[in-house]
Scaffold this motif. Structure first.
Motif, PDB file in Angstrom:
ATOM      1  N   LEU A 181      10.339  25.319 -28.143  1.00  0.00           N
ATOM      2  CA  LEU A 181      11.476  25.049 -29.023  1.00  0.00           C
ATOM      3  C   LEU A 181      11.751  26.214 -29.958  1.00  0.00           C
ATOM      4  CD1 LEU A 181      11.178  21.346 -30.147  1.00  0.00           C
ATOM      5  CD2 LEU A 181      12.952  22.400 -28.767  1.00  0.00           C
ATOM      6  N   ASN A 236      15.275  27.998 -29.823  1.00  0.00           N
ATOM      7  CA  ASN A 236      16.141  27.840 -30.985  1.00  0.00           C
ATOM      8  C   ASN A 236      16.543  29.196 -31.562  1.00  0.00           C
ATOM      9  OD1 ASN A 236      16.315  25.093 -30.901  1.00  0.00           O
ATOM     10  ND2 ASN A 236      14.612  24.756 -32.296  1.00  0.00           N
ATOM     11  N   TYR A 237      15.628  30.135 -31.495  1.00  0.00           N
ATOM     12  CA  TYR A 237      15.949  31.492 -31.925  1.00  0.00           C
ATOM     13  C   TYR A 237      17.040  32.074 -31.028  1.00  0.00           C
ATOM     14  CZ  TYR A 237      15.360  36.385 -33.193  1.00  0.00           C
ATOM     15  OH  TYR A 237      15.582  37.663 -33.624  1.00  0.00           O
ATOM     16  N   PRO A 243      26.140  22.908 -30.315  1.00  0.00           N
ATOM     17  CA  PRO A 243      25.306  21.917 -30.981  1.00  0.00           C
ATOM     18  C   PRO A 243      26.165  20.677 -31.136  1.00  0.00           C
ATOM     19  CG  PRO A 243      26.208  23.425 -32.587  1.00  0.00           C
ATOM     20  CD  PRO A 243      26.688  23.883 -31.256  1.00  0.00           C
ATOM     21  N   ASN A 247      21.635  19.818 -24.681  1.00  0.00           N
ATOM     22  CA  ASN A 247      21.540  20.870 -25.682  1.00  0.00           C
ATOM     23  C   ASN A 247      20.202  21.543 -25.465  1.00  0.00           C
ATOM     24  OD1 ASN A 247      19.474  19.423 -27.196  1.00  0.00           O
ATOM     25  ND2 ASN A 247      21.132  18.079 -27.790  1.00  0.00           N
ATOM     26  N   GLN A 248      19.973  22.625 -26.159  1.00  0.00           N
ATOM     27  CA  GLN A 248      18.772  23.403 -25.828  1.00  0.00           C
ATOM     28  C   GLN A 248      17.502  22.608 -26.042  1.00  0.00           C
ATOM     29  OE1 GLN A 248      20.417  23.917 -28.699  1.00  0.00           O
ATOM     30  NE2 GLN A 248      19.155  24.873 -30.260  1.00  0.00           N
ATOM     31  N   VAL A 249      17.518  21.711 -27.033  1.00  0.00           N
ATOM     32  CA  VAL A 249      16.314  20.948 -27.320  1.00  0.00           C
ATOM     33  C   VAL A 249      16.017  19.985 -26.169  1.00  0.00           C
ATOM     34  CG1 VAL A 249      15.239  19.354 -28.918  1.00  0.00           C
ATOM     35  CG2 VAL A 249      16.691  21.172 -29.794  1.00  0.00           C
ATOM     36  N   GLY A 256      16.837  29.436 -36.491  1.00  0.00           N
ATOM     37  CA  GLY A 256      16.011  28.862 -35.435  1.00  0.00           C
ATOM     38  C   GLY A 256      14.836  28.091 -36.023  1.00  0.00           C
ATOM     39  N   LEU A 297      15.948  24.768 -37.718  1.00  0.00           N
ATOM     40  CA  LEU A 297      16.246  23.713 -36.744  1.00  0.00           C
ATOM     41  C   LEU A 297      14.957  23.153 -36.146  1.00  0.00           C
ATOM     42  CD1 LEU A 297      18.276  22.077 -35.113  1.00  0.00           C
ATOM     43  CD2 LEU A 297      18.303  23.908 -33.436  1.00  0.00           C
ATOM     44  N   THR A 298      14.042  24.057 -35.802  1.00  0.00           N
ATOM     45  CA  THR A 298      12.782  23.609 -35.223  1.00  0.00           C
ATOM     46  C   THR A 298      12.053  22.678 -36.191  1.00  0.00           C
ATOM     47  OG1 THR A 298      12.642  25.753 -34.126  1.00  0.00           O
ATOM     48  CG2 THR A 298      10.668  24.394 -34.085  1.00  0.00           C
TER      49      THR A 298
END
Lengths: 324, 83
Positions: free
Chosen positions: A45, A49-50, A89, A123-125, A198, A201-202
């Protein structure tokens, strides 16, 4: 050998060596699973996130919208909108400004809905959790399924000519063209900024991730293997629609649902059934309906939910039939 | 930096309310002596030409969109945009 092997060694050492609970005990199995999975996913993550902070800096949603509105796309716009939905997002609080913002620049209703369907699903997560827990093959299939869901759903809704069921005031809004001047930062400061974003968010999602993995770990350790097979099997035709319809009013973030879903699949729930359930939880919900009701008349809302639900059920069947 | 107009615009979700609370705190700490206005009228958000919520607006212009849990950042944005 996979690159996370050292983490497995660490998890083994922590649970079996340091705290001394054996791998054959339920607690040991749960704890090992929890330590390994949460370490692996938190590392992934942080990296993604970065990376996504960089992407978003150069591709804000306003830019993507203007790109979509810039010319005629002859149907390709459904695919583009759904693809954009995967990289932006999404918080349900943004769905209304997005909806209006898209329509207002002349993007067709169907294309706007394609975006709205896909956006919460990918989404990326979610991708990291999927990849970490299910592996890349299933992750790619999931992303493709979510994009298809958006494209097909948006296309059908577009063909139904539902524009008159958008709340009337939406068509009257004219926004100021506000050029949000982004101050140009030197590259080194930008790198710092991306890192901060990043990291923030993490940090924000970590509790949800840990909670999800925690519940998943309990299921992993305490529910006997194949437990669910006696109740739900892939050839039970009612399972997918029931799982989907039950899930539509519920809301949960993809982050918390995916680890639980993985453990359920491991214990014998068919993948397609679990996936349909998850897509309906994440993509459609009662709170989302209440928010969208402010810009959609009831008929459009019913079509939007109805068609998306049917498509999710179809995807569930397809996964059960073809993905082993 | 007198008579700054500070608004938080959101569609009423919990993240938006949280930004409102944080902004109030930031304004209090800066001793600006102004009220933070909380707007949930969607039309106003869209009229600003913004597509994500919540929005922090200073003197009628969007200074930040999306959410930040960072109160220092909010203070800095108010300072920068109030000039």
């Amino acid at each position: 050998m996979d690159i996370f092997y050292p983490l497995q060694l660490l998890a083994d050492w922590l649970t079996y060596g340091l705290i001394k609970i054996g791998p054959e005990s339920r607690l040991g199995s749960s704890a090992n699973f929890f330590i390994y999975d949460s370490l692996k996913i938190l590392i992934l993550l942080l990296v993604i996130n970065y990376f996504m902070a960089i992407v978003r800096h150069y591709l804000p949603v306003e830019k993507l919208r203007d790109f979509l509105a810039s010319r005629k796309w002859y149907g390709l716009d459904y695919l583009l909108a759904a693809a954009f939905g995967t990289i932006t997002p999404f918080c349900s609080c943004s769905s209304i400004p997005l909806f209006i913002g898209f329509l207002e620049t002349g993007i067709p209703l169907g294309v706007t809905l394609s975006f709205l369907i896909t956006s919460p699903l990918v989404n990326q997560v979610a991708v990291v959790l999927f990849a970490g827990l299910f592996g890349w093959k299933i992750t790619i299939l999931y992303v493709v399924a979510a994009i298809l869901l958006g494209v097909i759903g948006g296309f059908i809704l577009g063909k139904l000519k539902l524009e008159k069921y958008v709340a009337d005031y939406v068509w009257q809004i004219k926004s100021r063209k506000n050029k949000t001047t982004k101050n140009k930062l030197p590259f080194r400061d930008l790198l710092k900024l991306f890192w901060r974003e990043g990291w923030a968010l993490t940090k924000k999602i970590t509790p949800y991730v840990l909670l999800g993995i925690g519940v998943g770990a309990l299921i992993h350790g305490y529910v006997p293997a194949g437990f669910f097979e006696q109740y739900i099997t892939a050839d039970n035709l009612l399972a997918v629609p029931i799982a989907t319809i039950v899930a539509v009013p519920m809301y949960a973030n993809a982050v918390g649902v995916i680890p639980i879903m993985q453990s359920l699949v491991e214990k014998g729930i068919p993948l397609g059934t679990a996936m349909a359930f998850m897509m309906a939880v994440v993509g459609l919900s009662l709170p989302e309906a209440l928010i969208l009701k402010r810009v959609m008349k009831v008929k459009l809302l019913v079509y939007f939910f109805g068609i998306t639900t049917i498509n999710i059920i179809v995807i569930g069947y397809l996964f059960n039939a073809f993905v082993k | 930096m007198n008579s700054v107009k500070i608004q938080v615009l959101g569609s009423g979700c919990s993240t938006c309310k949280k930004l409102y609370e944080l902004t109030k705190e930031a304004v209090a700490e800066m001793n600006l002596g102004v009220e933070v206005e909380y707007i949930t009228d969607i039309q106003k958000i869209v009229e600003m030409g913004v597509m994500s919520s919540p929005v922090l607006a200073v003197n009628g212009k969007p200074a930040m969109t999306g959410f930040t849990p960072d109160i220092e950042k909010i203070k800095q944005l108010i300072k920068e945009n109030a000039k």
